[in-house]
Structures are given as C-alpha cells and as structure tokens.
Motif scaffolding. Structure first.
Motif, PDB file in Angstrom:
ATOM      1  N   ALA A 193      17.860 -19.476   3.603  1.00 15.32           N
ATOM      2  CA  ALA A 193      18.969 -19.341   4.441  1.00 15.32           C
ATOM      3  C   ALA A 193      20.117 -18.596   3.536  1.00 15.32           C
ATOM      4  N   LYS A 194      20.610 -17.519   3.936  1.00 10.26           N
ATOM      5  CA  LYS A 194      21.905 -16.961   3.036  1.00 10.26           C
ATOM      6  C   LYS A 194      22.965 -17.117   3.743  1.00 10.26           C
ATOM      7  N   LYS A 195      23.823 -17.748   3.165  1.00 11.06           N
ATOM      8  CA  LYS A 195      25.405 -17.861   3.506  1.00 11.06           C
ATOM      9  C   LYS A 195      25.925 -16.858   4.018  1.00 11.06           C
ATOM     10  N   HIS A 196      26.055 -15.496   3.143  1.00  8.03           N
ATOM     11  CA  HIS A 196      26.730 -14.463   3.494  1.00  8.03           C
ATOM     12  C   HIS A 196      26.314 -13.820   4.847  1.00  8.03           C
ATOM     13  N   LEU A 197      25.028 -14.290   5.128  1.00  7.67           N
ATOM     14  CA  LEU A 197      24.498 -13.627   6.620  1.00  7.67           C
ATOM     15  C   LEU A 197      24.667 -14.697   7.769  1.00  7.67           C
ATOM     16  N   GLY A 198      25.072 -15.954   7.361  1.00  8.65           N
ATOM     17  CA  GLY A 198      25.519 -16.636   8.414  1.00  8.65           C
ATOM     18  C   GLY A 198      24.124 -17.404   8.721  1.00  8.65           C
ATOM     19  N   GLN A 199      23.195 -17.512   7.886  1.00  9.33           N
ATOM     20  CA  GLN A 199      21.920 -17.849   8.419  1.00  9.33           C
ATOM     21  C   GLN A 199      21.593 -19.338   8.578  1.00  9.33           C
ATOM     22  N   HIS A 200      21.371 -19.885   9.498  1.00 10.12           N
ATOM     23  CA  HIS A 200      20.734 -21.292   9.654  1.00 10.12           C
ATOM     24  C   HIS A 200      19.581 -21.269  10.713  1.00 10.12           C
ATOM     25  N   PHE A 201      18.362 -21.668   9.731  1.00  9.47           N
ATOM     26  CA  PHE A 201      17.181 -21.482  10.399  1.00  9.47           C
ATOM     27  C   PHE A 201      16.406 -22.633  11.137  1.00  9.47           C
ATOM     28  N   LEU A 202      16.420 -22.267  12.566  1.00 10.43           N
ATOM     29  CA  LEU A 202      15.716 -23.386  13.374  1.00 10.43           C
ATOM     30  C   LEU A 202      14.467 -23.906  12.927  1.00 10.43           C
ATOM     31  N   ARG A 203      14.545 -25.420  13.067  1.00  9.25           N
ATOM     32  CA  ARG A 203      13.149 -25.966  12.308  1.00  9.25           C
ATOM     33  C   ARG A 203      12.573 -26.518  13.540  1.00  9.25           C
ATOM     34  N   ASP A 204      12.992 -26.722  14.619  1.00  5.25           N
ATOM     35  CA  ASP A 204      12.668 -27.414  15.838  1.00  5.25           C
ATOM     36  C   ASP A 204      11.618 -26.480  16.930  1.00  5.25           C
ATOM     37  N   GLU A 205      10.305 -26.805  16.975  1.00  6.47           N
ATOM     38  CA  GLU A 205       9.358 -26.103  17.916  1.00  6.47           C
ATOM     39  C   GLU A 205       9.805 -26.107  19.302  1.00  6.47           C
ATOM     40  N   SER A 206      10.089 -27.284  19.756  1.00  9.61           N
ATOM     41  CA  SER A 206      10.608 -27.511  21.190  1.00  9.61           C
ATOM     42  C   SER A 206      11.584 -26.745  21.462  1.00  9.61           C
ATOM     43  N   ILE A 207      12.655 -26.833  20.639  1.00 12.62           N
ATOM     44  CA  ILE A 207      13.885 -26.110  21.196  1.00 12.62           C
ATOM     45  C   ILE A 207      13.735 -24.568  20.930  1.00 12.62           C
ATOM     46  N   ALA A 208      12.814 -24.078  19.986  1.00  7.08           N
ATOM     47  CA  ALA A 208      12.390 -22.464  19.910  1.00  7.08           C
ATOM     48  C   ALA A 208      11.810 -22.154  21.196  1.00  7.08           C
ATOM     49  N   LYS A 209      10.887 -22.974  21.775  1.00 10.13           N
ATOM     50  CA  LYS A 209       9.996 -22.864  22.944  1.00 10.13           C
ATOM     51  C   LYS A 209      11.099 -22.658  23.997  1.00 10.13           C
ATOM     52  N   ASP A 210      11.974 -23.741  24.327  1.00 11.95           N
ATOM     53  CA  ASP A 210      12.976 -23.749  25.213  1.00 11.95           C
ATOM     54  C   ASP A 210      13.846 -22.445  25.614  1.00 11.95           C
ATOM     55  N   ILE A 211      14.247 -21.970  24.100  1.00  8.66           N
ATOM     56  CA  ILE A 211      15.042 -20.657  24.295  1.00  8.66           C
ATOM     57  C   ILE A 211      14.190 -19.583  24.536  1.00  8.66           C
ATOM     58  N   ALA A 212      12.943 -19.431  24.081  1.00  9.31           N
ATOM     59  CA  ALA A 212      12.055 -18.349  24.460  1.00  9.31           C
ATOM     60  C   ALA A 212      11.882 -18.292  25.999  1.00  9.31           C
ATOM     61  N   GLN A 213      11.923 -19.458  26.740  1.00 10.04           N
ATOM     62  CA  GLN A 213      11.669 -19.651  27.957  1.00 10.04           C
ATOM     63  C   GLN A 213      13.191 -19.401  28.949  1.00 10.04           C
ATOM     64  N   THR A 214      14.195 -19.021  28.201  1.00 13.37           N
ATOM     65  CA  THR A 214      15.249 -18.940  28.903  1.00 13.37           C
ATOM     66  C   THR A 214      15.175 -17.440  29.441  1.00 13.37           C
ATOM     67  N   LEU A 215      14.545 -16.527  29.000  1.00 18.80           N
ATOM     68  CA  LEU A 215      14.291 -15.361  29.672  1.00 18.80           C
ATOM     69  C   LEU A 215      13.487 -15.204  30.779  1.00 18.80           C
ATOM     70  N   THR A 216      13.770 -14.608  31.886  1.00 14.27           N
ATOM     71  CA  THR A 216      12.999 -14.522  33.058  1.00 14.27           C
ATOM     72  C   THR A 216      12.140 -13.305  33.304  1.00 14.27           C
ATOM     73  N   HIS A 217      12.372 -12.370  32.333  1.00 12.77           N
ATOM     74  CA  HIS A 217      11.412 -11.306  32.630  1.00 12.77           C
ATOM     75  C   HIS A 217      11.562 -10.551  33.944  1.00 12.77           C
ATOM     76  N   ASN A 218      12.725 -10.799  34.581  1.00 11.05           N
ATOM     77  CA  ASN A 218      12.942  -9.917  36.018  1.00 11.05           C
ATOM     78  C   ASN A 218      13.537  -8.719  35.553  1.00 11.05           C
ATOM     79  N   GLY A 219      12.666  -7.498  36.207  1.00 11.67           N
ATOM     80  CA  GLY A 219      13.056  -6.206  36.077  1.00 11.67           C
ATOM     81  C   GLY A 219      13.085  -5.602  34.792  1.00 11.67           C
TER      82      GLY A 219
END
Length: 264
Positions: free
Chosen positions: A7-33
């Motif tokens: 992770a590079k500080k100047h790019l404001g990077q913080h890498f997510l390391r939790d699979e279940s949270i990543a999945k939850d974020i992906a599922q916030t999209l409804t794909h409607n329209g």
C-alpha cells in the motif's frame, strides 16, 4: 495473498483483507437497469474477485502500476478490463459510450469527495453508486437536515440520489489499518433528474450558504444582493442545516426570480 503489492501512502491506499466484507460490498450493487460496472481503486482485487461473479462487464481503474500488473496477472477473465487510469481525469464515455454504468469501490480517502462530485457531473449515466468511504464522509453524504454533519455534499448528492448508509467497517480488516472507521453506502438515482431550478444556481446557493453555516441565510446569502421584499420570507431566518433538499430548491427559485426582477 501471495502478492508483493504494498500500500502506498501518497495514493491513500489501505488494502481490504476481509473476504466477507468484500463480498458484502460487491452485493451492494443491485444491477437494476445496467450491466456495466466501474470499480475505482481495485488495489489487490479483493472486491474485484466478487464483482466478477456478480457483473457482466467491469472496468477497473487503478493508479498504482504495481497493483495493475498484479491484477492483470491474477484476474485474467473476459468480463474484466483493468486500466492504469485516474478516474478524476478520464472521459467515461471512452469506455461505456452512452450506456448506463454503476460505480463502486473501496475509495481512496484522500479523493473520495472529489469522486462523488465527478460522479454527479455524469449522473445521467450512473443509476447506482456504492462503496466504502471514511465513515464520517459516508455519514455526511447520507445525512439529513438538522444533523451537524449535513452540508454541501449531502444536499448536492441527495438532490439527485436517494442515499443509504449501509454498514460500518473497522480499521482492523485493512493493511495498513487506517486511523478511522470506514462506512459503506448506496446511492440510487432518482427517477426524475430534472430540478425545478437551475442546477448551477443551486450549487452556488448551497455552497455559499454552508460557507457560513452558523449564520441565517439572510446574512450568509448577502452576496446575492437580496431585494428588501424577499428578505422578509421566513426561509431567510433559517440556518442552512435546517433546510432539506426541496427547501434548498425552493430557495434557489426565490433567488432566481429575485435576480430577474432586480434586472428589470
């Protein structure tokens, strides 16, 4: 993870390391329209992995060359296009033409509000926007009138989108951990994007009002050279955080009409 991406500080990077949270974020999209998805700042692809399962066409934009190389090597699939690109500088029609697309991501904290303002410029093509922000920024976007975090970002976003704060994410699931909690939200575009006033004027009114948020509108909007007959309207006795979006639109219409009559 088996990767050497740091992770590079100047790019404001913080890498997510939790699979279940990543999945939850992906599922916030409804794909409607829509069938297209733009992911901003995929990093090491923790969210990308789940977006591939959910979406038929994904464009992932990443500034960090090391991350891009890793993503290309790791996620070589047909429905994913990985680009070394800066969302804030790109013309999105180069990738999606005039088609609708959703935006999601674990947004770099240092540019997250700029991402929202750029999205608002292309709102006609963005029916849905989800993702992770610094918690207080996510709360600010979703805040309603009367709340101390309610401000410019809240009003200008909610003029066009319904905003939902979905869940909070602790610092411990990131590498390196940020110093603050994160928050995930969903913005769903309203059916009617047509405002009852000039959008440019609304932006000006909202920004001017909140620059002096403790003052009444009668004082904070002095630069609009209000005529005496409208100064008595009860709305000018309120402070900006007391007005909901509809009232800001009504206020803008009053100011537009006043400017026209002043020029007569």
């Amino acid at each position: 993870m088996g990767n050497n991406v740091r992770a590079k500080k100047h790019l404001g990077q913080h890498f997510l390391r939790d699979e279940s949270i990543a999945k939850d974020i992906a599922q916030t999209l409804t794909h409607n329209g829509y069938k297209n998805v733009l992911e901003i700042g995929p990093g090491t692809g923790m969210l990308t992995k789940y977006l591939i399962e959910e979406s038929s066409n994904i464009v992932a934009m990443e500034l960090d060359r090391d991350s891009v190389a890793y993503l290309i090597k790791t996620y070589n699939v047909e429905n994913l296009q990985i680009l070394e690109a800066d969302f804030l500088k790109e013309d999105l029609q180069d990738y999606f033409g005039t088609e609708q697309f959703a935006i999601t991501g674990n947004f770099p904290y240092n540019i997250s509000t700029q991402i929202v303002f750029k999205m608002l410029e292309i709102k006609e093509q963005v029916p849905e926007f989800t993702g992770m922000f610094q918690k207080e920024v996510a709360q600010r976007i979703c805040a309603s009138e009367g709340n101390k975090t309610y401000g410019i970002l809240s009003v200008l976003t909610q003029a066009f989108y319904d905003a939902e704060y979905l869940f909070t994410v602790p610092p411990t699931v990131f590498d390196p951990p940020p110093k603050v909690d994160s928050g995930v939200l969903r913005l769903t575009r309203k059916a009617n994007l047509k405002l009852d006033c000039s959008e440019k004027m609304l932006r000006k009114v909202v920004k001017t009002a909140f620059q002096q948020r403790r003052k009444t509108l009668r004082n904070s909007l002095k630069s609009f050279e209000l005529s005496d007959n409208i100064k008595e309207d009860p709305i000018f006795g309120k402070r900006p955080e007391q007005l909901n979006v509809a009232q800001f639109i009504a206020l803008t219409k009053i100011l537009e009409a006043d400017a026209i009559s002043n020029n007569d």
